[in-house]
Structure formats: structure tokens, C-alpha cells
Design an enzyme around this catalytic site. Structure first.
Site, PDB file in Angstrom:
ATOM      1  N   ASN A  63       0.841  -1.198   0.000  1.00 42.90           N
ATOM      2  CA  ASN A  63       0.000   0.000   0.000  1.00 42.90           C
ATOM      3  C   ASN A  63       0.875   1.247   0.000  1.00 42.90           C
ATOM      4  O   ASN A  63       1.941   1.286   0.615  1.00 42.90           O
ATOM      5  CB  ASN A  63      -1.017  -0.001   1.149  1.00 42.90           C
ATOM      6  N   CYS A 111      -4.073   0.508  -2.595  1.00 47.13           N
ATOM      7  CA  CYS A 111      -3.890  -0.716  -1.806  1.00 47.13           C
ATOM      8  C   CYS A 111      -2.789  -1.598  -2.404  1.00 47.13           C
ATOM      9  O   CYS A 111      -2.470  -1.509  -3.599  1.00 47.13           O
ATOM     10  CB  CYS A 111      -5.179  -1.530  -1.773  1.00 47.13           C
ATOM     11  N   GLU A 150      -2.898  -4.772  -3.107  1.00 44.96           N
ATOM     12  CA  GLU A 150      -3.374  -5.674  -4.155  1.00 44.96           C
ATOM     13  C   GLU A 150      -3.349  -5.000  -5.514  1.00 44.96           C
ATOM     14  O   GLU A 150      -2.983  -5.600  -6.526  1.00 44.96           O
ATOM     15  CB  GLU A 150      -4.823  -6.115  -3.873  1.00 44.96           C
ATOM     16  N   CYS A 154     -10.141  -5.269   0.318  1.00 44.84           N
ATOM     17  CA  CYS A 154     -11.274  -4.339   0.321  1.00 44.84           C
ATOM     18  C   CYS A 154     -12.123  -4.554  -0.935  1.00 44.84           C
ATOM     19  O   CYS A 154     -11.706  -5.214  -1.892  1.00 44.84           O
ATOM     20  CB  CYS A 154     -10.778  -2.897   0.394  1.00 44.84           C
ATOM     21  N   CYS A 185     -10.593  -3.569  -4.303  1.00 46.08           N
ATOM     22  CA  CYS A 185      -9.569  -4.513  -4.774  1.00 46.08           C
ATOM     23  C   CYS A 185     -10.182  -5.810  -5.268  1.00 46.08           C
ATOM     24  O   CYS A 185      -9.680  -6.417  -6.218  1.00 46.08           O
ATOM     25  CB  CYS A 185      -8.545  -4.779  -3.674  1.00 46.08           C
TER      26      CYS A 185
HETATM   27  N1  THU Z   1      -5.284  -1.541   2.404  1.00 47.32           N
HETATM   28  C1  THU Z   1      -4.714  -2.376   1.490  1.00 47.32           C
HETATM   29  O1  THU Z   1      -3.566  -2.197   1.087  1.00 47.32           O
HETATM   30  N2  THU Z   1      -5.470  -3.415   1.021  1.00 47.32           N
HETATM   31  C2  THU Z   1      -6.756  -3.666   1.391  1.00 47.32           C
HETATM   32  O2  THU Z   1      -7.380  -4.572   0.843  1.00 47.32           O
HETATM   33  C3  THU Z   1      -7.373  -2.870   2.444  1.00 47.32           C
HETATM   34  C4  THU Z   1      -6.634  -1.695   2.907  1.00 47.32           C
HETATM   35  C5  THU Z   1      -4.495  -0.419   2.896  1.00 47.32           C
HETATM   36  C6  THU Z   1      -4.994   0.939   2.454  1.00 47.32           C
HETATM   37  C7  THU Z   1      -4.496   1.842   3.547  1.00 47.32           C
HETATM   38  O3  THU Z   1      -3.179   2.252   3.231  1.00 47.32           O
HETATM   39  C8  THU Z   1      -4.436   0.950   4.777  1.00 47.32           C
HETATM   40  O4  THU Z   1      -4.523  -0.388   4.304  1.00 47.32           O
HETATM   41  C9  THU Z   1      -5.549   1.210   5.773  1.00 47.32           C
HETATM   42  O5  THU Z   1      -6.789   1.198   5.172  1.00 47.32           O
END
Ligand code: THU
Length: 128
Positions: free
Chosen positions: A42, A53, A55, A84, A87
Site C-alpha cells: 500500500n 492498496c 493488491e 477491500c 480490490c
Molecule cells: N489496504 C490495502 O492495502 N489493502 C486492502 O485490501 C485494504 C486496505 C491499505 C490501504 C491503507 O493504506 C491501509 O490499508 C488502511 O486502510
């Protein structure tokens, strides 16, 4: 490729996450059918909504390298969690059945196996 290899790549990528605002580090590793691994983490921004994110950074990296056949994704985060919604839809573009391995970075013996079909029933499809 052994499952552990992909999980290790996700854990390593997580260490490069840029998350100074949430402090929630996420790593991802996508294996393609050609046997290559593409990693992502991320990347946050002071304009919070610009955050991307792990992913999606992994997926865009694979696509930019000409690799669109996603075989599996591993995700590393602290505790339990799942990709999420954004993603899920993003990954479903390339493989709506994508197997997903989620590892707890605080205790890498804790691994959950799931897949996109389970996590995203009724995905949006572009039909004219
Ligand atoms: N985040 C991800 O990298 N992947 C996900 O599927 C959910 C959330 C990151 C985004 C943000 O930088 C942190 O997690 C908190 O939401």
C-alpha cells in the site's frame, strides 16, 4: 511454485509499504500462470483518497509487464483481514475465481485460504 514462496514475497513486500497515516502495512504478491511473481504494497498519500492498496499495486505491476493471467494472490497484513471491495472488483477483472492466501504478518503460521468467487459474488461485469 510452493505456496510459501508467494507468502514470503507478500511478507517481504509488506516491509516496503508506505503507510505513515494509517500505519497499517499491507503486502501482496501475485503469481501469474507463467510462474512469475509481482509484488505490491500500500502507498498512502497526505491527500488520503489517493492511497492505493497493496493488491492493486501488485496487479498494475503485473499488467504493465504484460502478465494478465493471475493464478493466485497472497496478502500479508497484521491480524485478520480480507481485500477491500475495490480490490476485489479490480482483481476480478483478471480472474474472478482467483485463489487468495492471507497471512497474518504478526504470526505467519496463521494462514487463511479463500478465493474471489467467495468474497465477491455478483461482481460487476461490463455487458452491452
Ligand atoms: N489496504 C490495502 O492495502 N489493502 C486492502 O485490501 C485494504 C486496505 C491499505 C490501504 C491503507 O493504506 C491501509 O490499508 C488502511 O486502510
Amino acid at each position: 511454485m510452493p505456496q510459501d514462496t508467494l507468502v514470503a514475497a507478500a511478507l517481504e513486500a509488506r516491509q516496503r509499504a508506505y503507510a505513515p497515516y494509517s500505519k497499517f502495512l499491507v503486502g501482496a504478491a501475485i503469481e501469474t500462470t507463467s510462474g512469475k511473481i509481482f509484488v505490491g504494497c500500500n502507498v498512502e498519500n497526505c491527500s488520503y483518497g489517493l492511497t492505493i492498496c497493496a493488491e492493486r499495486t501488485a496487479a498494475t505491476s503485473a499488467v504493465a509487464a504484460g502478465q494478465r493471467d493471475f493464478k493466485r494472490i497472497a496478502l500479508a497484513l497484521s491480524g485478520a483481514g480480507t481485500p477491500c471491495g475495490a480490490c476485489r472488483q479490480f482483481l476480478a477483472e483478471f480472474n474472478p475465481q482467483l485463489p487468495i492466501t492471507i497471512v497474518d504478518a504478526d504470526d505467519p503460521t496463521r494462514i487463511v485460504e479463500t478465493d474471489l468467487e467467495t468474497l465477491l459474488p455478483g461482481r460487476f461485469e461490463f455487458k452491452k
